[in-house]
Design a protein around this motif. Structure first.
Motif, short mmCIF file in Angstrom:
data_model
loop_
_atom_site.label_atom_id
_atom_site.label_comp_id
_atom_site.label_asym_id
_atom_site.label_seq_id
_atom_site.Cartn_x
_atom_site.Cartn_y
_atom_site.Cartn_z
N TYR A 103 -9.93 13.61 1.55
CA TYR A 103 -9.48 15.00 1.61
C TYR A 103 -10.51 15.81 2.40
CZ TYR A 103 -12.15 14.40 -2.76
OH TYR A 103 -13.07 14.02 -3.70
N PRO A 104 -10.19 17.06 2.72
CA PRO A 104 -11.16 17.88 3.46
C PRO A 104 -12.47 17.98 2.69
CG PRO A 104 -9.00 18.93 3.42
CD PRO A 104 -8.93 17.77 2.47
N VAL A 149 -7.92 6.70 8.31
CA VAL A 149 -8.22 7.25 9.65
C VAL A 149 -6.92 7.58 10.37
CG1 VAL A 149 -9.20 6.75 11.92
CG2 VAL A 149 -10.45 6.08 9.85
N GLU A 150 -5.98 6.66 10.31
CA GLU A 150 -4.68 6.83 10.98
C GLU A 150 -3.89 8.01 10.42
OE1 GLU A 150 -0.63 4.26 10.79
OE2 GLU A 150 -2.45 3.13 11.26
N LEU A 151 -3.95 8.21 9.11
CA LEU A 151 -3.13 9.23 8.45
C LEU A 151 -3.72 10.64 8.49
CD1 LEU A 151 -2.01 7.11 5.37
CD2 LEU A 151 -0.54 7.89 7.24
N LEU A 152 -5.01 10.77 8.79
CA LEU A 152 -5.56 12.13 8.78
C LEU A 152 -5.08 12.91 10.00
CD1 LEU A 152 -8.23 12.91 10.74
CD2 LEU A 152 -9.29 11.27 9.25
N ASP A 153 -5.04 14.21 9.85
CA ASP A 153 -4.56 15.11 10.90
C ASP A 153 -5.67 15.31 11.93
OD1 ASP A 153 -3.67 17.18 12.51
OD2 ASP A 153 -3.12 18.50 10.84
N ASP A 180 -3.90 18.56 1.51
CA ASP A 180 -4.20 17.66 2.63
C ASP A 180 -4.90 16.38 2.20
OD1 ASP A 180 -3.06 19.43 4.43
OD2 ASP A 180 -4.97 20.42 4.88
N ASN A 181 -4.68 15.92 0.97
CA ASN A 181 -5.31 14.66 0.54
C ASN A 181 -4.55 13.47 1.11
OD1 ASN A 181 -3.65 13.05 -1.65
ND2 ASN A 181 -3.35 15.22 -2.13
N ILE A 182 -5.25 12.36 1.21
CA ILE A 182 -4.64 11.06 1.50
C ILE A 182 -5.03 10.17 0.32
CG2 ILE A 182 -4.62 9.03 3.00
CD1 ILE A 182 -5.47 10.93 5.31
N ILE A 201 0.86 -1.18 0.00
CA ILE A 201 0.00 0.00 0.00
C ILE A 201 0.89 1.22 0.00
CG2 ILE A 201 -1.83 1.28 1.18
CD1 ILE A 201 -2.79 -1.44 2.30
N LEU A 202 0.75 2.01 -1.07
CA LEU A 202 1.56 3.21 -1.26
C LEU A 202 0.74 4.44 -0.95
CD1 LEU A 202 3.06 2.42 -4.79
CD2 LEU A 202 3.99 1.78 -2.56
N ARG A 203 1.36 5.40 -0.30
CA ARG A 203 0.75 6.72 -0.19
C ARG A 203 1.37 7.57 -1.28
NH1 ARG A 203 -0.28 10.96 4.78
NH2 ARG A 203 -1.49 12.39 3.47
N ILE A 204 0.52 8.05 -2.17
CA ILE A 204 0.95 8.87 -3.29
C ILE A 204 0.69 10.32 -2.92
CG2 ILE A 204 0.63 9.34 -5.75
CD1 ILE A 204 1.48 6.47 -5.32
N ASP A 205 1.72 11.16 -3.05
CA ASP A 205 1.59 12.56 -2.66
C ASP A 205 1.58 13.53 -3.84
OD1 ASP A 205 1.60 12.15 0.21
OD2 ASP A 205 3.71 11.58 -0.04
#
Length: 193
Positions: A83-84, A130-134, A63-65, A13-17
């Motif tokens: 995202y928001p 859930v874990e990655l959101l601020d 602020d996207n995940i 699982i990759l987080r793409i920024d």
């Protein structure tokens, strides 16, 4: 881009920024997106360009995940974007007064290819978002799912999402080429700190 999880089934699982990080995965993502949303209950039809644009748009939002579950061979087994909620005006119109817009995060997309369903991948993609959101900026999560209470609805319920009783009609092109709406249900969760 970085690896946020490695699974026993060979998916990473990759987080793409950034858009540039997504480029190698765009064709496989588009194919997965088209296949997943063409199935019931949505029966939606997207061109490759439209499907690719979903990923590209998500990555442009601050602020996207954005998560892709991938194999070394280039296969995309699943995806999740968030995202928001302020970046999704049509959703804001429906939930205004229900949740504080400036403190709510929207779980926009979740898709798992058929061969990876019932393997925990969907749950993992939800939990990672859930874990990655601020949680210092966002107290609430909102998402929408089919109004048909199916396995996806049950998965979200088990993960602490509540049925809000609020619905939205979503227009889309269907597999038969027609444009129709389908009913989506909003589910929400309070972010635990």
């Amino acid at each position: 881009m970085h690896i946020v999880a490695e699974r026993d089934d060979g998916l990473r699982i990759l987080r793409i920024d950034k858009l540039a990080e997504a480029e190698p995965w765009l064709p496989a993502f588009a194919g997965a997106y088209q296949e997943i949303w063409s199935e019931p209950p949505y029966n939606e039809r997207f061109s490759s360009e439209e499907a690719s644009a979903v990923l590209q748009r998500a990555l442009r939002i601050t602020d996207n995940i954005t998560l892709l579950a991938v194999r070394e061979s280039g296969v995309v087994g699943g995806f999740a974007m968030a995202y928001p909620v302020s970046a999704k005006p049509d959703v804001v119109r429906e939930i205004r007064g229900l949740l504080p817009i400036d403190r709510t995060y929207y779980f926009a997309e979740l898709g798992v290819m058929l061969q990876y369903r019932r393997s925990g991948l969907g749950n993992q993609l939800i939990a990672l978002r859930v874990e990655l959101l601020d949680d210092q900026r966002y107290d609430h999560i909102i998402m929408r799912t089919s109004a048909q209470k199916n396995a996806t609805y049950e998965m979200y319920k088990k993960m602490g999402f509540d049925d809000t009783g609020v619905y939205m009609e979503v227009p889309a092109r269907r597999n038969d080429g027609s444009f129709r709406t389908d009913r989506r249900l909003f589910m929400a969760k309070v972010v635990e700190r």
